[in-house]
Design a protein around this motif. Structure first.
Motif, PDB file in Angstrom:
ATOM      1  N   CYS A 163      -7.264  -9.824   2.803  1.00 12.61           N
ATOM      2  CA  CYS A 163      -8.086 -10.450   3.833  1.00 12.61           C
ATOM      3  C   CYS A 163      -7.163 -11.026   4.895  1.00 12.61           C
ATOM      4  O   CYS A 163      -6.048 -11.437   4.594  1.00 12.61           O
ATOM      5  N   SER A 164      -7.651 -11.044   6.118  1.00 11.78           N
ATOM      6  CA  SER A 164      -6.891 -11.619   7.224  1.00 11.78           C
ATOM      7  C   SER A 164      -7.826 -12.485   8.053  1.00 11.78           C
ATOM      8  O   SER A 164      -9.010 -12.182   8.175  1.00 11.78           O
ATOM      9  N   ALA A 207       0.837  -1.204   0.000  1.00 14.05           N
ATOM     10  CA  ALA A 207       0.000   0.000   0.000  1.00 14.05           C
ATOM     11  C   ALA A 207       0.868   1.248   0.000  1.00 14.05           C
ATOM     12  O   ALA A 207       0.616   2.189  -0.764  1.00 14.05           O
ATOM     13  N   GLU A 208       1.897   1.276   0.837  1.00 13.78           N
ATOM     14  CA  GLU A 208       2.761   2.459   0.890  1.00 13.78           C
ATOM     15  C   GLU A 208       3.482   2.674  -0.446  1.00 13.78           C
ATOM     16  O   GLU A 208       3.558   3.791  -0.955  1.00 13.78           O
ATOM     17  N   ARG A 209       3.993   1.596  -1.037  1.00  9.45           N
ATOM     18  CA  ARG A 209       4.726   1.713  -2.297  1.00  9.45           C
ATOM     19  C   ARG A 209       3.808   2.122  -3.447  1.00  9.45           C
ATOM     20  O   ARG A 209       4.126   3.007  -4.235  1.00  9.45           O
ATOM     21  N   MET A 210       2.645   1.478  -3.563  1.00 13.64           N
ATOM     22  CA  MET A 210       1.762   1.720  -4.705  1.00 13.64           C
ATOM     23  C   MET A 210       0.944   3.007  -4.570  1.00 13.64           C
ATOM     24  O   MET A 210       0.640   3.655  -5.566  1.00 13.64           O
ATOM     25  N   LEU A 211       0.574   3.353  -3.331  1.00 17.13           N
ATOM     26  CA  LEU A 211      -0.328   4.487  -3.132  1.00 17.13           C
ATOM     27  C   LEU A 211       0.376   5.742  -2.629  1.00 17.13           C
ATOM     28  O   LEU A 211      -0.146   6.844  -2.771  1.00 17.13           O
ATOM     29  N   GLY A 212       1.525   5.561  -1.983  1.00 19.85           N
ATOM     30  CA  GLY A 212       2.258   6.708  -1.467  1.00 19.85           C
ATOM     31  C   GLY A 212       1.719   7.278  -0.173  1.00 19.85           C
ATOM     32  O   GLY A 212       2.058   8.391   0.215  1.00 19.85           O
ATOM     33  N   HIS A 213       0.862   6.543   0.521  1.00 21.88           N
ATOM     34  CA  HIS A 213       0.360   6.989   1.817  1.00 21.88           C
ATOM     35  C   HIS A 213       0.069   5.776   2.692  1.00 21.88           C
ATOM     36  O   HIS A 213       0.105   4.638   2.240  1.00 21.88           O
ATOM     37  N   LYS A 214      -0.205   6.067   3.961  1.00 24.64           N
ATOM     38  CA  LYS A 214      -0.485   5.007   4.926  1.00 24.64           C
ATOM     39  C   LYS A 214      -1.856   5.232   5.563  1.00 24.64           C
ATOM     40  O   LYS A 214      -1.968   5.472   6.765  1.00 24.64           O
ATOM     41  N   VAL A 215      -2.878   5.147   4.743  1.00 29.18           N
ATOM     42  CA  VAL A 215      -4.258   5.271   5.210  1.00 29.18           C
ATOM     43  C   VAL A 215      -4.991   4.026   4.732  1.00 29.18           C
ATOM     44  O   VAL A 215      -4.939   3.681   3.547  1.00 29.18           O
ATOM     45  N   ALA A 216      -5.658   3.337   5.658  1.00 29.89           N
ATOM     46  CA  ALA A 216      -6.358   2.109   5.283  1.00 29.89           C
ATOM     47  C   ALA A 216      -7.695   2.027   6.016  1.00 29.89           C
ATOM     48  O   ALA A 216      -7.899   2.662   7.051  1.00 29.89           O
ATOM     49  N   PHE A 217      -8.575   1.233   5.441  1.00 33.18           N
ATOM     50  CA  PHE A 217      -9.879   0.977   6.022  1.00 33.18           C
ATOM     51  C   PHE A 217      -9.956  -0.506   6.364  1.00 33.18           C
ATOM     52  O   PHE A 217      -9.486  -1.356   5.595  1.00 33.18           O
ATOM     53  N   VAL A 218     -10.553  -0.825   7.506  1.00 30.13           N
ATOM     54  CA  VAL A 218     -10.656  -2.209   7.982  1.00 30.13           C
ATOM     55  C   VAL A 218     -12.099  -2.458   8.386  1.00 30.13           C
ATOM     56  O   VAL A 218     -12.729  -1.615   9.021  1.00 30.13           O
ATOM     57  N   ARG A 219     -12.612  -3.611   8.015  1.00 29.46           N
ATOM     58  CA  ARG A 219     -13.957  -4.000   8.470  1.00 29.46           C
ATOM     59  C   ARG A 219     -13.983  -5.516   8.659  1.00 29.46           C
ATOM     60  O   ARG A 219     -13.154  -6.250   8.119  1.00 29.46           O
ATOM     61  N   ALA A 220     -14.953  -5.974   9.436  1.00 32.27           N
ATOM     62  CA  ALA A 220     -15.132  -7.416   9.626  1.00 32.27           C
ATOM     63  C   ALA A 220     -15.492  -8.050   8.291  1.00 32.27           C
ATOM     64  O   ALA A 220     -16.201  -7.456   7.470  1.00 32.27           O
ATOM     65  N   HIS A 221     -14.985  -9.246   8.079  1.00 30.76           N
ATOM     66  CA  HIS A 221     -15.240  -9.975   6.837  1.00 30.76           C
ATOM     67  C   HIS A 221     -15.215 -11.456   7.182  1.00 30.76           C
ATOM     68  O   HIS A 221     -14.150 -11.999   7.500  1.00 30.76           O
TER      69      HIS A 221
END
Length: 166
Positions: free
Chosen positions: A48-49, A14-28
């Motif tokens: 997924c985790s 994410a950091e390499r491809m997007l250039g930032h460290k902002v993410a969204f997480v939800r139950a899955h």
């Protein structure tokens, strides 16, 4: 465009491809869906985790991410959608067969079954196929002397991980 990566590679990708460290997480399912995006670039990263959202947020927070609840939905492809195998339960029943030899019966369920539900399914299948004489469910259980084991998908994953080093 969405890039799917294993969770272990999400932060650096994410950091390499997007250039930032902002993410969204939800139950899955029984775990989490993690997404990050750069709308101006039309790129999203998805992963997924098996871990709960709180645990995922803790891990990504340590990596310097700003985290929010939710998900980016820029063309998330079908494989990220919940796979029934990710939450399946496998039930196995050992029993004494009519020949006084051990028998084994295996079935799968979308939600965790009780031992009685598993035994009922076995009883009904044996009735439907004509493998049983005209006996009641209670008599069947007494004669078959069954042993029921139910295994969740996360336990199966654990078994597989143990064998990776073998």
């Amino acid at each position: 465009m969405t890039l799917q990566v294993p969770f272990e590679e999400f932060a650096k990708t994410a950091e390499r491809m997007l250039g930032h460290k902002v993410a969204f997480v939800r139950a899955h399912g029984k775990g989490s869906l993690i997404t990050a995006a750069a709308p101006d670039k039309n790129i999203s990263i998805a992963s997924c985790s098996d871990s709960l959202p709180e645990d995922v947020k803790g891990e990504l927070s340590k990596a310097g991410f700003e985290l929010m609840t939710g998900e980016w939905a820029i063309s998330i492809p079908e494989p990220v959608a919940e796979d029934p195998l990710d939450t399946a339960y496998v039930a196995s029943v050992s029993y004494i067969s009519g020949e006084h030899k051990p028998g084994v019966w295996v079935d799968a369920y979308p939600t965790q079954p009780t031992h009685v539900q598993v035994l009922r399914a076995l009883f009904e299948e044996f009735n439907d196929t004509g493998e049983l004489a005209d006996v009641s469910f209670e008599e069947f259980v007494r004669l078959a002397n069954p042993n029921v084991v139910v295994v969740a998908a996360n336990e199966l994953r654990s078994y597989l991980r143990e064998k990776e080093d073998v």
